[in-house]
Design a protein around this motif. Structure first.
Motif, PDB file in Angstrom:
ATOM      1  N   LEU A  48       0.814  -1.212   0.000  1.00 15.98           N
ATOM      2  CA  LEU A  48       0.000   0.000   0.000  1.00 15.98           C
ATOM      3  C   LEU A  48       0.848   1.264   0.000  1.00 15.98           C
ATOM      4  CD1 LEU A  48      -2.915  -0.914   2.434  1.00 15.98           C
ATOM      5  CD2 LEU A  48      -3.018  -0.663  -0.039  1.00 15.98           C
ATOM      6  N   GLY A  49       1.877   1.297   0.792  1.00 19.44           N
ATOM      7  CA  GLY A  49       2.722   2.486   0.856  1.00 19.44           C
ATOM      8  C   GLY A  49       2.042   3.612   1.621  1.00 19.44           C
ATOM      9  N   PRO A  50       2.769   4.718   1.805  1.00 12.87           N
ATOM     10  CA  PRO A  50       2.204   5.859   2.531  1.00 12.87           C
ATOM     11  C   PRO A  50       1.077   6.525   1.743  1.00 12.87           C
ATOM     12  CG  PRO A  50       4.599   6.067   2.309  1.00 12.87           C
ATOM     13  CD  PRO A  50       4.167   4.911   1.470  1.00 12.87           C
ATOM     14  N   VAL A  51       0.056   6.953   2.460  1.00  9.84           N
ATOM     15  CA  VAL A  51      -1.096   7.596   1.839  1.00  9.84           C
ATOM     16  C   VAL A  51      -0.677   8.886   1.139  1.00  9.84           C
ATOM     17  CG1 VAL A  51      -3.320   8.696   2.307  1.00  9.84           C
ATOM     18  CG2 VAL A  51      -2.697   6.600   3.500  1.00  9.84           C
ATOM     19  N   GLU A  52       0.287   9.609   1.713  1.00  9.38           N
ATOM     20  CA  GLU A  52       0.724  10.879   1.144  1.00  9.38           C
ATOM     21  C   GLU A  52       1.300  10.715  -0.257  1.00  9.38           C
ATOM     22  OE1 GLU A  52       2.589   9.848   4.223  1.00  9.38           O
ATOM     23  OE2 GLU A  52       0.681  10.313   5.168  1.00  9.38           O
ATOM     24  N   GLU A  53       1.834   9.552  -0.572  1.00  9.21           N
ATOM     25  CA  GLU A  53       2.458   9.322  -1.870  1.00  9.21           C
ATOM     26  C   GLU A  53       1.467   8.865  -2.938  1.00  9.21           C
ATOM     27  OE1 GLU A  53       5.791   6.696  -1.438  1.00  9.21           O
ATOM     28  OE2 GLU A  53       6.675   7.898   0.161  1.00  9.21           O
ATOM     29  N   GLU A  54       0.246   8.574  -2.541  1.00 12.76           N
ATOM     30  CA  GLU A  54      -0.758   8.123  -3.508  1.00 12.76           C
ATOM     31  C   GLU A  54      -1.214   9.295  -4.363  1.00 12.76           C
ATOM     32  OE1 GLU A  54      -2.234   5.172  -4.379  1.00 12.76           O
ATOM     33  OE2 GLU A  54      -0.743   4.223  -3.113  1.00 12.76           O
ATOM     34  N   PRO A  55      -1.350   9.084  -5.671  1.00 15.53           N
ATOM     35  CA  PRO A  55      -1.942  10.143  -6.493  1.00 15.53           C
ATOM     36  C   PRO A  55      -3.366  10.415  -6.029  1.00 15.53           C
ATOM     37  CG  PRO A  55      -1.026   8.382  -7.859  1.00 15.53           C
ATOM     38  CD  PRO A  55      -0.968   7.924  -6.436  1.00 15.53           C
ATOM     39  N   GLU A  56      -3.795  11.665  -6.129  1.00 14.20           N
ATOM     40  CA  GLU A  56      -5.111  12.050  -5.616  1.00 14.20           C
ATOM     41  C   GLU A  56      -6.255  11.327  -6.314  1.00 14.20           C
ATOM     42  OE1 GLU A  56      -7.529  16.152  -5.382  1.00 14.20           O
ATOM     43  OE2 GLU A  56      -5.490  16.192  -4.573  1.00 14.20           O
ATOM     44  N   GLU A  57      -6.089  10.997  -7.581  1.00 15.50           N
ATOM     45  CA  GLU A  57      -7.189  10.373  -8.326  1.00 15.50           C
ATOM     46  C   GLU A  57      -7.316   8.878  -8.063  1.00 15.50           C
ATOM     47  OE1 GLU A  57      -3.661  10.479 -11.197  1.00 15.50           O
ATOM     48  OE2 GLU A  57      -4.536  11.844  -9.783  1.00 15.50           O
ATOM     49  N   TRP A  58      -6.354   8.254  -7.361  1.00 20.94           N
ATOM     50  CA  TRP A  58      -6.412   6.813  -7.098  1.00 20.94           C
ATOM     51  C   TRP A  58      -6.437   6.547  -5.607  1.00 20.94           C
ATOM     52  CZ3 TRP A  58      -7.605   4.905 -11.493  1.00 20.94           C
ATOM     53  CH2 TRP A  58      -7.014   5.347 -12.657  1.00 20.94           C
ATOM     54  N   THR A  59      -7.142   5.505  -5.230  1.00 25.25           N
ATOM     55  CA  THR A  59      -7.135   5.005  -3.859  1.00 25.25           C
ATOM     56  C   THR A  59      -6.541   3.608  -3.918  1.00 25.25           C
ATOM     57  OG1 THR A  59      -9.151   6.221  -3.338  1.00 25.25           O
ATOM     58  CG2 THR A  59      -8.561   4.414  -1.874  1.00 25.25           C
ATOM     59  N   ALA A  60      -5.514   3.360  -3.093  1.00 19.67           N
ATOM     60  CA  ALA A  60      -4.913   2.029  -3.070  1.00 19.67           C
ATOM     61  C   ALA A  60      -5.881   1.051  -2.421  1.00 19.67           C
ATOM     62  CB  ALA A  60      -3.592   2.058  -2.316  1.00 19.67           C
ATOM     63  N   TRP A  61      -5.982  -0.131  -2.999  1.00 20.93           N
ATOM     64  CA  TRP A  61      -6.943  -1.133  -2.552  1.00 20.93           C
ATOM     65  C   TRP A  61      -6.273  -2.492  -2.651  1.00 20.93           C
ATOM     66  CZ3 TRP A  61     -11.897   0.163  -1.044  1.00 20.93           C
ATOM     67  CH2 TRP A  61     -12.784  -0.873  -0.841  1.00 20.93           C
ATOM     68  N   VAL A  62      -6.332  -3.292  -1.588  1.00 20.08           N
ATOM     69  CA  VAL A  62      -5.766  -4.633  -1.628  1.00 20.08           C
ATOM     70  C   VAL A  62      -6.667  -5.511  -2.490  1.00 20.08           C
ATOM     71  CG1 VAL A  62      -5.086  -6.660  -0.294  1.00 20.08           C
ATOM     72  CG2 VAL A  62      -4.684  -4.360   0.633  1.00 20.08           C
ATOM     73  N   ALA A  63      -6.087  -6.073  -3.552  1.00 24.44           N
ATOM     74  CA  ALA A  63      -6.866  -6.919  -4.469  1.00 24.44           C
ATOM     75  C   ALA A  63      -7.293  -8.179  -3.741  1.00 24.44           C
ATOM     76  CB  ALA A  63      -6.020  -7.262  -5.688  1.00 24.44           C
ATOM     77  N   ASP A  64      -8.541  -8.521  -3.903  1.00 27.39           N
ATOM     78  CA  ASP A  64      -9.107  -9.699  -3.267  1.00 27.39           C
ATOM     79  C   ASP A  64      -9.967 -10.406  -4.308  1.00 27.39           C
ATOM     80  OD1 ASP A  64     -10.317 -11.606  -1.677  1.00 27.39           O
ATOM     81  OD2 ASP A  64     -11.388 -10.171  -0.419  1.00 27.39           O
ATOM     82  N   PRO A  65      -9.707 -11.702  -4.542  1.00 27.98           N
ATOM     83  CA  PRO A  65     -10.527 -12.404  -5.534  1.00 27.98           C
ATOM     84  C   PRO A  65     -12.006 -12.447  -5.153  1.00 27.98           C
ATOM     85  CG  PRO A  65      -8.924 -13.892  -4.522  1.00 27.98           C
ATOM     86  CD  PRO A  65      -8.688 -12.542  -3.963  1.00 27.98           C
TER      87      PRO A  65
END
Length: 123
Positions: A48-65
């Motif tokens: 996931l990494g730090p939230v501050e480094e995420e681009p504003e248009e994307w939200t990191a999400w753990v992929a789950d089948p």
């Protein structure tokens, strides 16, 4: 679609019309909804990494089948709806609703009966 690091990207686009209750006059109102969300899918929480480094248009999400897409859409939709939706000023008259309640004689139970009657008349 993938991002610069090779992670898959999920785009969610919702548009439509919701019928909600105006919190000023308590009448039904149509609320147009149009939202765009983006999710960067990662393999684990480590990625996931730090939230501050995420681009504003994307939200990191753990992929789950077993991703519950319906719940994801519902959550995004709930976030898009205002906490207290109200009509535009010219279309909404809160005085009418309060006058009906003030006109009722017979104490609080008469007011409740009036509200119940008004609710049963609405479509």
């Amino acid at each position: 679609m993938v991002d610069q690091d090779g992670h898959p990207i999920l785009r969610l686009s919702i548009s439509g019309m919701l019928v909600v209750q105006c919190q000023r006059c308590l009448e039904a109102m149509e609320l147009p909804v149009g939202l765009q969300s983006g999710f960067r899918l990662v393999a684990s929480e480590r990625d996931l990494g730090p939230v501050e480094e995420e681009p504003e248009e994307w939200t990191a999400w753990v992929a789950d089948p077993n991703l519950d897409v319906e719940a994801l859409v519902e959550d995004e939709l709930l976030l898009a709806v205002p906490f207290a939706p109200v009509h535009a000023d010219p279309a909404c008259d809160p005085k009418l609703a309060s006058q009906d309640l003030e006109a009722a004689d017979g104490g609080p139970f008469a007011v409740l009966a009036l509200l119940k009657d008004r609710k049963s008349v609405e479509p």
